[in-house]
Design a protein around this motif. Structure first.
Motif, PDB file in Angstrom:
ATOM      1  N   GLU A  63       0.836  -1.215   0.000  1.00  0.00           N
ATOM      2  CA  GLU A  63       0.000   0.000   0.000  1.00  0.00           C
ATOM      3  C   GLU A  63       0.866   1.259   0.000  1.00  0.00           C
ATOM      4  O   GLU A  63       0.588   2.231  -0.688  1.00  0.00           O
ATOM      5  N   ARG A  64       1.970   1.209   0.760  1.00  0.00           N
ATOM      6  CA  ARG A  64       2.887   2.359   0.798  1.00  0.00           C
ATOM      7  C   ARG A  64       3.581   2.530  -0.572  1.00  0.00           C
ATOM      8  O   ARG A  64       3.683   3.630  -1.095  1.00  0.00           O
ATOM      9  N   GLU A  65       4.011   1.429  -1.161  1.00  0.00           N
ATOM     10  CA  GLU A  65       4.681   1.522  -2.463  1.00  0.00           C
ATOM     11  C   GLU A  65       3.730   2.092  -3.524  1.00  0.00           C
ATOM     12  O   GLU A  65       4.132   2.921  -4.345  1.00  0.00           O
ATOM     13  N   ALA A  66       2.464   1.658  -3.486  1.00  0.00           N
ATOM     14  CA  ALA A  66       1.487   2.173  -4.464  1.00  0.00           C
ATOM     15  C   ALA A  66       1.315   3.680  -4.273  1.00  0.00           C
ATOM     16  O   ALA A  66       1.248   4.440  -5.241  1.00  0.00           O
ATOM     17  N   GLN A  67       1.268   4.121  -2.996  1.00  0.00           N
ATOM     18  CA  GLN A  67       1.105   5.567  -2.735  1.00  0.00           C
ATOM     19  C   GLN A  67       2.307   6.354  -3.257  1.00  0.00           C
ATOM     20  O   GLN A  67       2.150   7.411  -3.877  1.00  0.00           O
ATOM     21  N   VAL A  68       3.503   5.823  -3.009  1.00  0.00           N
ATOM     22  CA  VAL A  68       4.715   6.517  -3.477  1.00  0.00           C
ATOM     23  C   VAL A  68       4.675   6.641  -5.008  1.00  0.00           C
ATOM     24  O   VAL A  68       4.895   7.712  -5.569  1.00  0.00           O
ATOM     25  N   LEU A  69       4.336   5.543  -5.690  1.00  0.00           N
ATOM     26  CA  LEU A  69       4.344   5.551  -7.161  1.00  0.00           C
ATOM     27  C   LEU A  69       3.261   6.468  -7.727  1.00  0.00           C
ATOM     28  O   LEU A  69       3.479   7.171  -8.711  1.00  0.00           O
ATOM     29  N   ARG A  70       2.097   6.463  -7.080  1.00  0.00           N
ATOM     30  CA  ARG A  70       1.030   7.361  -7.562  1.00  0.00           C
ATOM     31  C   ARG A  70       1.452   8.819  -7.430  1.00  0.00           C
ATOM     32  O   ARG A  70       1.227   9.632  -8.317  1.00  0.00           O
ATOM     33  N   ARG A  71       2.090   9.127  -6.298  1.00  0.00           N
ATOM     34  CA  ARG A  71       2.508  10.519  -6.085  1.00  0.00           C
ATOM     35  C   ARG A  71       3.573  10.931  -7.110  1.00  0.00           C
ATOM     36  O   ARG A  71       3.562  12.050  -7.614  1.00  0.00           O
ATOM     37  N   VAL A  72       4.475  10.001  -7.418  1.00  0.00           N
ATOM     38  CA  VAL A  72       5.503  10.281  -8.439  1.00  0.00           C
ATOM     39  C   VAL A  72       4.822  10.686  -9.743  1.00  0.00           C
ATOM     40  O   VAL A  72       5.186  11.677 -10.386  1.00  0.00           O
ATOM     41  N   LYS A  73       3.796   9.924 -10.124  1.00  0.00           N
ATOM     42  CA  LYS A  73       3.106  10.208 -11.394  1.00  0.00           C
ATOM     43  C   LYS A  73       2.364  11.535 -11.325  1.00  0.00           C
ATOM     44  O   LYS A  73       2.392  12.318 -12.276  1.00  0.00           O
ATOM     45  N   GLU A  74       1.694  11.774 -10.188  1.00  0.00           N
ATOM     46  CA  GLU A  74       0.874  12.990 -10.065  1.00  0.00           C
ATOM     47  C   GLU A  74       1.702  14.259 -10.136  1.00  0.00           C
ATOM     48  O   GLU A  74       1.321  15.234 -10.768  1.00  0.00           O
ATOM     49  N   ARG A  75       2.871  14.243  -9.478  1.00  0.00           N
ATOM     50  CA  ARG A  75       3.627  15.503  -9.398  1.00  0.00           C
ATOM     51  C   ARG A  75       4.556  15.682 -10.591  1.00  0.00           C
ATOM     52  O   ARG A  75       5.217  16.705 -10.709  1.00  0.00           O
ATOM     53  N   ASN A  76       4.619  14.687 -11.471  1.00  0.00           N
ATOM     54  CA  ASN A  76       5.615  14.748 -12.543  1.00  0.00           C
ATOM     55  C   ASN A  76       5.335  15.880 -13.534  1.00  0.00           C
ATOM     56  O   ASN A  76       4.222  16.040 -14.012  1.00  0.00           O
ATOM     57  N   GLN A  77       6.376  16.649 -13.843  1.00  0.00           N
ATOM     58  CA  GLN A  77       6.216  17.807 -14.735  1.00  0.00           C
ATOM     59  C   GLN A  77       6.887  17.610 -16.089  1.00  0.00           C
ATOM     60  O   GLN A  77       6.800  18.464 -16.945  1.00  0.00           O
ATOM     61  N   GLY A  78       7.598  16.502 -16.281  1.00  0.00           N
ATOM     62  CA  GLY A  78       8.296  16.281 -17.546  1.00  0.00           C
ATOM     63  C   GLY A  78       9.631  17.008 -17.578  1.00  0.00           C
ATOM     64  O   GLY A  78       9.967  17.694 -16.618  1.00  0.00           O
ATOM     65  N   PRO A  79      10.441  16.885 -18.598  1.00  0.00           N
ATOM     66  CA  PRO A  79      10.088  16.255 -19.880  1.00  0.00           C
ATOM     67  C   PRO A  79       9.959  14.727 -19.844  1.00  0.00           C
ATOM     68  O   PRO A  79       9.364  14.165 -20.756  1.00  0.00           O
ATOM     69  N   LEU A  80      10.484  14.029 -18.807  1.00  0.00           N
ATOM     70  CA  LEU A  80      10.261  12.576 -18.768  1.00  0.00           C
ATOM     71  C   LEU A  80       8.792  12.340 -18.432  1.00  0.00           C
ATOM     72  O   LEU A  80       8.219  13.059 -17.610  1.00  0.00           O
ATOM     73  N   ASP A  81       8.170  11.312 -19.049  1.00  0.00           N
ATOM     74  CA  ASP A  81       6.754  11.099 -18.753  1.00  0.00           C
ATOM     75  C   ASP A  81       6.571  10.331 -17.440  1.00  0.00           C
ATOM     76  O   ASP A  81       7.519   9.743 -16.907  1.00  0.00           O
ATOM     77  N   GLY A  82       5.367  10.410 -16.925  1.00  0.00           N
ATOM     78  CA  GLY A  82       5.056   9.858 -15.606  1.00  0.00           C
ATOM     79  C   GLY A  82       5.329   8.368 -15.492  1.00  0.00           C
ATOM     80  O   GLY A  82       5.830   7.895 -14.464  1.00  0.00           O
ATOM     81  N   GLU A  83       5.037   7.611 -16.573  1.00  0.00           N
ATOM     82  CA  GLU A  83       5.268   6.157 -16.566  1.00  0.00           C
ATOM     83  C   GLU A  83       6.755   5.853 -16.400  1.00  0.00           C
ATOM     84  O   GLU A  83       7.151   4.991 -15.622  1.00  0.00           O
ATOM     85  N   THR A  84       7.564   6.586 -17.146  1.00  0.00           N
ATOM     86  CA  THR A  84       9.016   6.371 -17.102  1.00  0.00           C
ATOM     87  C   THR A  84       9.539   6.687 -15.702  1.00  0.00           C
ATOM     88  O   THR A  84      10.317   5.929 -15.127  1.00  0.00           O
ATOM     89  N   MET A  85       9.059   7.826 -15.161  1.00  0.00           N
ATOM     90  CA  MET A  85       9.515   8.237 -13.841  1.00  0.00           C
ATOM     91  C   MET A  85       9.106   7.200 -12.793  1.00  0.00           C
ATOM     92  O   MET A  85       9.882   6.847 -11.907  1.00  0.00           O
ATOM     93  N   ALA A  86       7.873   6.674 -12.925  1.00  0.00           N
ATOM     94  CA  ALA A  86       7.398   5.667 -11.971  1.00  0.00           C
ATOM     95  C   ALA A  86       8.248   4.396 -12.070  1.00  0.00           C
ATOM     96  O   ALA A  86       8.534   3.761 -11.057  1.00  0.00           O
ATOM     97  N   ARG A  87       8.670   4.057 -13.269  1.00  0.00           N
ATOM     98  CA  ARG A  87       9.527   2.856 -13.418  1.00  0.00           C
ATOM     99  C   ARG A  87      10.864   3.055 -12.715  1.00  0.00           C
ATOM    100  O   ARG A  87      11.393   2.142 -12.086  1.00  0.00           O
TER     101      ARG A  87
END
Ligand SMILES: C=C(O[C@@H]1C=C(C(=O)O)C=C[C@H]1O)C(=O)O
Length: 360
Positions: free
Chosen positions: A50-74
């Motif tokens: 549950e903690r890992e899912a929260q961390v990954l979701r937050r990474v995607k939400e706050r991502n501003q690019g130029p790398l895309d959210g999926e890449t950053m989450a990986r």
């Protein structure tokens, strides 16, 4: 004037140094987390989906690019994997052999800092986790083209393991040849039965006279080409690389969005992550309207179902067990009400687990 190559590279070097320091600071904190877990819990649980899912979701939400959210989450998936390995090196059993999609799913979910252990059958994966020889297991449960993996559902009927996560993988199948294959003399093609089914139309159109032979896994199909000259295999990229094969034709799956869903099984209950799913089994005495009565409480509480399957109960002929996947966590008030209603109506319920919705 544009900045010089040298100056840009100096900036990258400086950033890399900072990144490296920060990564080690993060790892040191994860190590401290392990100490807290050890000090406060007689049976510490290091992996916290549950903690890992929260961390990954937050990474995607706050991502501003130029790398895309999926890449950053990986990237963060791998960082957490390495941090968790400092707390405890995870052993993850999967439906083998090496090179299967299930292994790919295991690595996608846990990252590469885990040890993956191949096993020969779905119930062996369950047993390995039940006995404690592996911390978690990964098994396929449904495919968007071919439907449910019955064996996995049936094994849940007798197992006490909990579902603690799910992972989805886009499945691409390639027609592969070995180094001894004489491509103009091919008389048979090997693959897993599910894969043959997912490529049925392509095979009908392009290889009508070639015998299709179902084997225990795609990786096994790939392995067989080592000793054969008149056969091809259908398998994924991981098996292709592992067995050193060449692609005759790529992406021969009939549906371009072909996806398989896998479950992570373990012994722990997973607290709510804020965006969860719950899987349960319901069985009741066969009577008119049973399925209707099972579904009504979900509708009454406005809970979305994501899957419904029925399987023979294996206790008496023509009696059935319903497998239900729904949105929400078992400790959400609404879902608690549904479970109570179902139990009060005399049905038996087995909760298979609440777990975060797949993030990656
Ligand atoms: C650090 C922890 O342990 C593990 C590692 C995590 C991480 O690196 O962020 C997150 C959850 C756990 O799987 C934690 O529980 O917070």
């Amino acid at each position: 004037m544009t900045e010089s190559l040298e100056s840009l590279r100096q900036k990258i070097d400086a950033l890399d140094e900072t990144l490296q320091e920060l990564l080690n600071q993060r790892a040191a904190l994860a190590h401290q987390v392990a100490e807290v877990k050890l000090a406060t819990d007689p049976n510490p649980v290091f992996y916290r989906p549950e903690r890992e899912a929260q961390v990954l979701r937050r990474v995607k939400e706050r991502n501003q690019g130029p790398l895309d959210g999926e890449t950053m989450a990986r990237f963060f998936r791998e960082i957490m994997s390495a941090c968790l390995a400092l707390e405890q090196r995870m052993k993850v059993a999967f439906l083998g052999p090496e090179g299967t999609f299930t292994q790919q799913a295991a690595l996608k979910h846990f990252g590469h800092a885990v040890e993956t252990v191949p096993l020969g059958a779905i119930d062996e994966v369950f047993r390995e986790v039940e006995s404690g020889a592996a911390n978690y297991g990964v098994v396929p449960v449904e495919n968007s083209t071919e439907g449910v993996v019955n064996h996995t559902l049936d094994t849940f009927m007798t197992s006490e393991l909990k579902i603690c996560g799910e992972v989805e993988l886009r499945i691409h199948h390639h027609l592969l040849a070995g180094e001894h294959t004489q491509r103009d003399k091919v008389t048979r093609v090997y693959s897993h039965q599910q894969t043959l089914a997912q490529c049925r139309q392509w095979l009908d159109a392009h290889m009508p006279g070639v015998e299709r032979i179902a084997v225990s896994s795609n990786a096994e199909a790939a392995r067989r080409l080592k000793d054969e000259w008149n056969a091809l295999a259908i398998a994924g990229e991981m098996a292709e690389e592992l067995y050193g094969l060449q692609a005759v034709q790529r992406n021969i799956e009939d549906r371009p969005d072909n996806t398989t869903r896998f479950l992570i099984i373990g012994k722990q209950d997973t607290p709510a992550s804020g965006n969860d799913k719950t899987s349960l089994m319901v069985s009741g005495k066969n009577r008119p309207g049973l399925l209707f009565e099972v579904l009504a409480p979900f509708r009454d509480q406005g809970i979305n179902l994501t899957r419904l399957e029925s399987r023979p109960s294996r206790t008496a002929n023509w009696s059935y067990v319903f497998f239900v996947d729904c949105e929400g966590h078992k400790e959400d008030g609404k879902l608690e009400t549904v479970l109570e209603t179902l139990e009060n109506a005399g049905n038996s319920i087995k909760l298979l687990g609440s777990y975060p919705k797949a993030v990656l």
